[in-house]
Design a protein around this motif. Structure first.
Motif, PDB file in Angstrom:
ATOM      1  N   LEU A 230       0.827  -1.206   0.000  1.00  0.00           N
ATOM      2  CA  LEU A 230       0.000   0.000   0.000  1.00  0.00           C
ATOM      3  C   LEU A 230       0.864   1.260   0.000  1.00  0.00           C
ATOM      4  O   LEU A 230       0.414   2.329   0.413  1.00  0.00           O
ATOM      5  CB  LEU A 230      -0.929   0.002   1.221  1.00  0.00           C
ATOM      6  N   GLN A 231       2.092   1.155  -0.434  1.00  0.00           N
ATOM      7  CA  GLN A 231       3.025   2.278  -0.426  1.00  0.00           C
ATOM      8  C   GLN A 231       2.559   3.383  -1.362  1.00  0.00           C
ATOM      9  O   GLN A 231       1.842   3.145  -2.326  1.00  0.00           O
ATOM     10  CB  GLN A 231       4.432   1.816  -0.802  1.00  0.00           C
ATOM     11  N   ARG A 232       2.968   4.607  -1.054  1.00  0.00           N
ATOM     12  CA  ARG A 232       2.727   5.776  -1.917  1.00  0.00           C
ATOM     13  C   ARG A 232       1.243   6.012  -2.211  1.00  0.00           C
ATOM     14  O   ARG A 232       0.825   6.147  -3.358  1.00  0.00           O
ATOM     15  CB  ARG A 232       3.527   5.648  -3.225  1.00  0.00           C
ATOM     16  N   ASN A 233       0.452   6.035  -1.152  1.00  0.00           N
ATOM     17  CA  ASN A 233      -0.939   6.444  -1.235  1.00  0.00           C
ATOM     18  C   ASN A 233      -1.126   7.665  -0.342  1.00  0.00           C
ATOM     19  O   ASN A 233      -0.161   8.354  -0.005  1.00  0.00           O
ATOM     20  CB  ASN A 233      -1.870   5.295  -0.846  1.00  0.00           C
ATOM     21  N   ARG A 234      -2.346   7.923   0.084  1.00  0.00           N
ATOM     22  CA  ARG A 234      -2.628   9.063   0.960  1.00  0.00           C
ATOM     23  C   ARG A 234      -3.393   8.613   2.205  1.00  0.00           C
ATOM     24  O   ARG A 234      -4.273   9.308   2.706  1.00  0.00           O
ATOM     25  CB  ARG A 234      -3.403  10.141   0.197  1.00  0.00           C
ATOM     26  N   LEU A 235      -3.040   7.433   2.681  1.00  0.00           N
ATOM     27  CA  LEU A 235      -3.708   6.870   3.857  1.00  0.00           C
ATOM     28  C   LEU A 235      -3.365   7.680   5.102  1.00  0.00           C
ATOM     29  O   LEU A 235      -2.195   7.926   5.386  1.00  0.00           O
ATOM     30  CB  LEU A 235      -3.292   5.413   4.052  1.00  0.00           C
ATOM     31  N   GLU A 236      -4.389   8.061   5.843  1.00  0.00           N
ATOM     32  CA  GLU A 236      -4.198   8.823   7.079  1.00  0.00           C
ATOM     33  C   GLU A 236      -4.451   7.979   8.319  1.00  0.00           C
ATOM     34  O   GLU A 236      -4.013   8.337   9.408  1.00  0.00           O
ATOM     35  CB  GLU A 236      -5.133  10.036   7.089  1.00  0.00           C
ATOM     36  N   LYS A 237      -5.136   6.852   8.125  1.00  0.00           N
ATOM     37  CA  LYS A 237      -5.499   6.031   9.266  1.00  0.00           C
ATOM     38  C   LYS A 237      -5.697   4.594   8.812  1.00  0.00           C
ATOM     39  O   LYS A 237      -6.124   4.343   7.688  1.00  0.00           O
ATOM     40  CB  LYS A 237      -6.799   6.564   9.898  1.00  0.00           C
ATOM     41  N   LEU A 238      -5.390   3.668   9.709  1.00  0.00           N
ATOM     42  CA  LEU A 238      -5.609   2.256   9.435  1.00  0.00           C
ATOM     43  C   LEU A 238      -6.792   1.760  10.259  1.00  0.00           C
ATOM     44  O   LEU A 238      -6.923   2.112  11.433  1.00  0.00           O
ATOM     45  CB  LEU A 238      -4.366   1.429   9.794  1.00  0.00           C
ATOM     46  N   PRO A 239      -7.660   0.923   9.676  1.00  0.00           N
ATOM     47  CA  PRO A 239      -8.777   0.376  10.454  1.00  0.00           C
ATOM     48  C   PRO A 239      -8.275  -0.642  11.474  1.00  0.00           C
ATOM     49  O   PRO A 239      -7.332  -1.391  11.197  1.00  0.00           O
ATOM     50  CB  PRO A 239      -9.656  -0.283   9.386  1.00  0.00           C
ATOM     51  N   ASP A 240      -8.895  -0.674  12.638  1.00  0.00           N
ATOM     52  CA  ASP A 240      -8.500  -1.640  13.664  1.00  0.00           C
ATOM     53  C   ASP A 240      -8.604  -3.072  13.160  1.00  0.00           C
ATOM     54  O   ASP A 240      -7.829  -3.948  13.579  1.00  0.00           O
ATOM     55  CB  ASP A 240      -9.363  -1.469  14.911  1.00  0.00           C
ATOM     56  N   ASN A 241      -9.543  -3.325  12.260  1.00  0.00           N
ATOM     57  CA  ASN A 241      -9.757  -4.688  11.774  1.00  0.00           C
ATOM     58  C   ASN A 241      -8.612  -5.229  10.936  1.00  0.00           C
ATOM     59  O   ASN A 241      -8.597  -6.419  10.609  1.00  0.00           O
ATOM     60  CB  ASN A 241     -11.056  -4.762  10.969  1.00  0.00           C
ATOM     61  N   ILE A 242      -7.655  -4.393  10.613  1.00  0.00           N
ATOM     62  CA  ILE A 242      -6.494  -4.906   9.893  1.00  0.00           C
ATOM     63  C   ILE A 242      -5.753  -5.919  10.757  1.00  0.00           C
ATOM     64  O   ILE A 242      -5.074  -6.819  10.247  1.00  0.00           O
ATOM     65  CB  ILE A 242      -5.559  -3.743   9.471  1.00  0.00           C
ATOM     66  N   SER A 243      -5.907  -5.800  12.056  1.00  0.00           N
ATOM     67  CA  SER A 243      -5.267  -6.735  12.983  1.00  0.00           C
ATOM     68  C   SER A 243      -5.889  -8.124  12.913  1.00  0.00           C
ATOM     69  O   SER A 243      -5.309  -9.088  13.427  1.00  0.00           O
ATOM     70  CB  SER A 243      -5.358  -6.211  14.414  1.00  0.00           C
ATOM     71  N   ARG A 244      -7.057  -8.257  12.269  1.00  0.00           N
ATOM     72  CA  ARG A 244      -7.746  -9.546  12.171  1.00  0.00           C
ATOM     73  C   ARG A 244      -7.378 -10.296  10.895  1.00  0.00           C
ATOM     74  O   ARG A 244      -7.959 -11.343  10.608  1.00  0.00           O
ATOM     75  CB  ARG A 244      -9.253  -9.318  12.236  1.00  0.00           C
ATOM     76  N   MET A 245      -6.409  -9.772  10.156  1.00  0.00           N
ATOM     77  CA  MET A 245      -5.948 -10.459   8.947  1.00  0.00           C
ATOM     78  C   MET A 245      -4.901 -11.495   9.357  1.00  0.00           C
ATOM     79  O   MET A 245      -3.698 -11.243   9.342  1.00  0.00           O
ATOM     80  CB  MET A 245      -5.388  -9.446   7.949  1.00  0.00           C
ATOM     81  N   LYS A 246      -5.349 -12.660   9.701  1.00  0.00           N
ATOM     82  CA  LYS A 246      -4.511 -13.674  10.344  1.00  0.00           C
ATOM     83  C   LYS A 246      -3.463 -14.280   9.423  1.00  0.00           C
ATOM     84  O   LYS A 246      -2.452 -14.808   9.891  1.00  0.00           O
ATOM     85  CB  LYS A 246      -5.401 -14.794  10.913  1.00  0.00           C
ATOM     86  N   SER A 247      -3.665 -14.216   8.110  1.00  0.00           N
ATOM     87  CA  SER A 247      -2.694 -14.798   7.183  1.00  0.00           C
ATOM     88  C   SER A 247      -1.644 -13.801   6.717  1.00  0.00           C
ATOM     89  O   SER A 247      -0.658 -14.182   6.085  1.00  0.00           O
ATOM     90  CB  SER A 247      -3.419 -15.364   5.950  1.00  0.00           C
ATOM     91  N   LEU A 248      -1.826 -12.533   7.040  1.00  0.00           N
ATOM     92  CA  LEU A 248      -0.938 -11.490   6.536  1.00  0.00           C
ATOM     93  C   LEU A 248       0.448 -11.590   7.169  1.00  0.00           C
ATOM     94  O   LEU A 248       0.585 -11.573   8.385  1.00  0.00           O
ATOM     95  CB  LEU A 248      -1.542 -10.118   6.834  1.00  0.00           C
ATOM     96  N   ASP A 249       1.493 -11.662   6.321  1.00  0.00           N
ATOM     97  CA  ASP A 249       2.861 -11.704   6.860  1.00  0.00           C
ATOM     98  C   ASP A 249       3.731 -10.567   6.336  1.00  0.00           C
ATOM     99  O   ASP A 249       4.821 -10.338   6.837  1.00  0.00           O
ATOM    100  CB  ASP A 249       3.522 -13.058   6.606  1.00  0.00           C
ATOM    101  N   THR A 250       3.263  -9.834   5.306  1.00  0.00           N
ATOM    102  CA  THR A 250       4.021  -8.702   4.768  1.00  0.00           C
ATOM    103  C   THR A 250       3.068  -7.540   4.517  1.00  0.00           C
ATOM    104  O   THR A 250       2.083  -7.687   3.791  1.00  0.00           O
ATOM    105  CB  THR A 250       4.740  -9.085   3.461  1.00  0.00           C
ATOM    106  N   LEU A 251       3.386  -6.390   5.100  1.00  0.00           N
ATOM    107  CA  LEU A 251       2.532  -5.210   4.975  1.00  0.00           C
ATOM    108  C   LEU A 251       3.423  -3.991   4.736  1.00  0.00           C
ATOM    109  O   LEU A 251       4.216  -3.610   5.594  1.00  0.00           O
ATOM    110  CB  LEU A 251       1.700  -5.017   6.243  1.00  0.00           C
ATOM    111  N   VAL A 252       3.300  -3.374   3.563  1.00  0.00           N
ATOM    112  CA  VAL A 252       4.131  -2.232   3.200  1.00  0.00           C
ATOM    113  C   VAL A 252       3.254  -0.980   3.186  1.00  0.00           C
ATOM    114  O   VAL A 252       2.319  -0.873   2.400  1.00  0.00           O
ATOM    115  CB  VAL A 252       4.793  -2.437   1.832  1.00  0.00           C
ATOM    116  N   LEU A 253       3.600  -0.016   4.070  1.00  0.00           N
ATOM    117  CA  LEU A 253       2.799   1.199   4.237  1.00  0.00           C
ATOM    118  C   LEU A 253       3.647   2.454   4.109  1.00  0.00           C
ATOM    119  O   LEU A 253       3.240   3.532   4.543  1.00  0.00           O
ATOM    120  CB  LEU A 253       2.120   1.175   5.612  1.00  0.00           C
TER     121      LEU A 253
END
Length: 339
Positions: A230-253
């Motif tokens: 998700l690099q190079r966007n205009r995200l100002e906030k992350l939803p709390d539910n992102i923590s429920r992505m149990k299979s996620l091992d790589t997150l680029v912000l």
């Protein structure tokens, strides 16, 4: 005398008519010959082009591959249908502007890679390729995706990066039950398409370099997702539910407008790598130095930074709360004030 003149006149008229008929016949022959000649030239041209295309065929891992690199082919010839047994098209940097409608003749096609060309649209006929596994159209000029693409039931990989004006996907793409890899980076998406959230087998998603300002609250619906760019966007906030992505091992912000990290992300035990570089985070957190650890390895271990940040944010919040809860001591009453 009159009879002799009439006979001579009739003879000349007959000769003139015969000459005219002969000339007409010659013109007809020349016309037929010209058409036949042009047809013959067309046939020879097709044969020459087909021979040229046959030279581009290669066998790789048991697949017949048509590979054309850095040659000018703005359009593919109709004679290409004679190579319908091909399993892969690998056509790059040719200036190709259109996917031919004869694509439906290639029922054995597994990979269609037309990256780095000038293709402006995906034909509806693409949906008639049930065996297609990979559709790679990055770095073209595509502005829309036809709903018929959802009929490619075997599709596992779809790349549409750097088409610039692409900003939406048809909802029918949620029917791509086998799609695992999706690259939508460097386009103009204002939000994550809902059909992407509904892809049941998606493991790898790149939406970097778009115009995303927020993520969907139900992002955890992507239960199989392992890598999210998700690099190079205009995200100002992350939803709390992102923590429920149990299979996620790589997150680029990296390179967003994030000012905080949701505390529930501390419990993402499967998250191996996360990158918050170049975000205006509200807390300045520095990791403790370790003499035995390489600096580059430390950078890759982004989860440590995330957890340290969350703990520091919690500690500071608790300190502020403690200050507000401590009761103020009343000053002692002097005898003078009683008098």
């Amino acid at each position: 005398m009159v009879g002799a003149v009439s006979a001579v006149k009739a003879l000349w008229e007959t000769r003139i008519r015969k000459v005219q008929e002969d000339e007409d016949e010659q013109r007809r022959k020349r016309t037929r010959g010209g058409a036949t000649g042009r047809l013959g030239v067309g046939v020879w041209e097709d044969r020459a082009v087909l021979a040229r295309l046959r030279q581009k065929l290669q066998t790789e891992d048991g697949r017949l591959v048509l590979r054309i690199e850095q040659e000018e082919w703005k359009a593919l010839p109709d004679c290409l249908v004679q190579l319908s047994q091909v399993h892969e098209w690998q056509i790059h940097r040719t200036g190709l502007q259109k996917i031919p409608h004869c694509i439906t003749s290639f029922q054995n096609l597994l990979v269609l890679d037309l990256s780095r060309n000038g293709v402006t649209e995906i034909p509806k006929e693409i949906g008639k390729l049930p065996q297609l596994r990979e559709l790679l159209l990055s770095c073209n000029r595509i502005q829309s995706v036809p709903e018929e693409l959802s009929c490619c039931e075997s599709l596992e990989r779809l790349e549409l990066a750097m088409n610039r004006d692409l900003d939406q996907l048809p909802d029918q793409l949620r029917n791509l039950k086998k799609l695992q890899h999706l690259d939508l980076s460097m386009n103009d998406f204002p939000a994550m398409p809902d059909c992407v959230l509904a892809l049941p087998a998606l493991q790898w998603l790149d939406m970097g370099g778009n115009g995303l300002r927020r993520l969907p609250e139900d992002i955890h619906r992507m239960e199989t997702l392992q890598t999210l760019w998700l690099q190079r966007n205009r995200l100002e906030k992350l939803p709390d539910n992102i923590s429920r992505m149990k299979s996620l091992d790589t997150l680029v912000l990296s390179c967003n407008l994030l000012t905080d990290i949701p505390p529930p992300m501390e419990d993402m035990s499967n998250l191996r790598f996360v990158n918050f570089r170049d975000n205006p985070l509200s807390l300045d957190v520095t990791l403790a130095c370790r003499e035995t650890e390489d600096e580059d390895d430390r950078e890759m271990f982004g989860r440590e930074f995330m957890q340290t940040y969350i703990r520091e944010a919690r500690r500071r919040a608790a300190a502020v709360l403690h200050v507000h809860r401590v009761p103020r001591q009343s000053s002692p009453v002097s005898k003078e004030s009683l008098n």
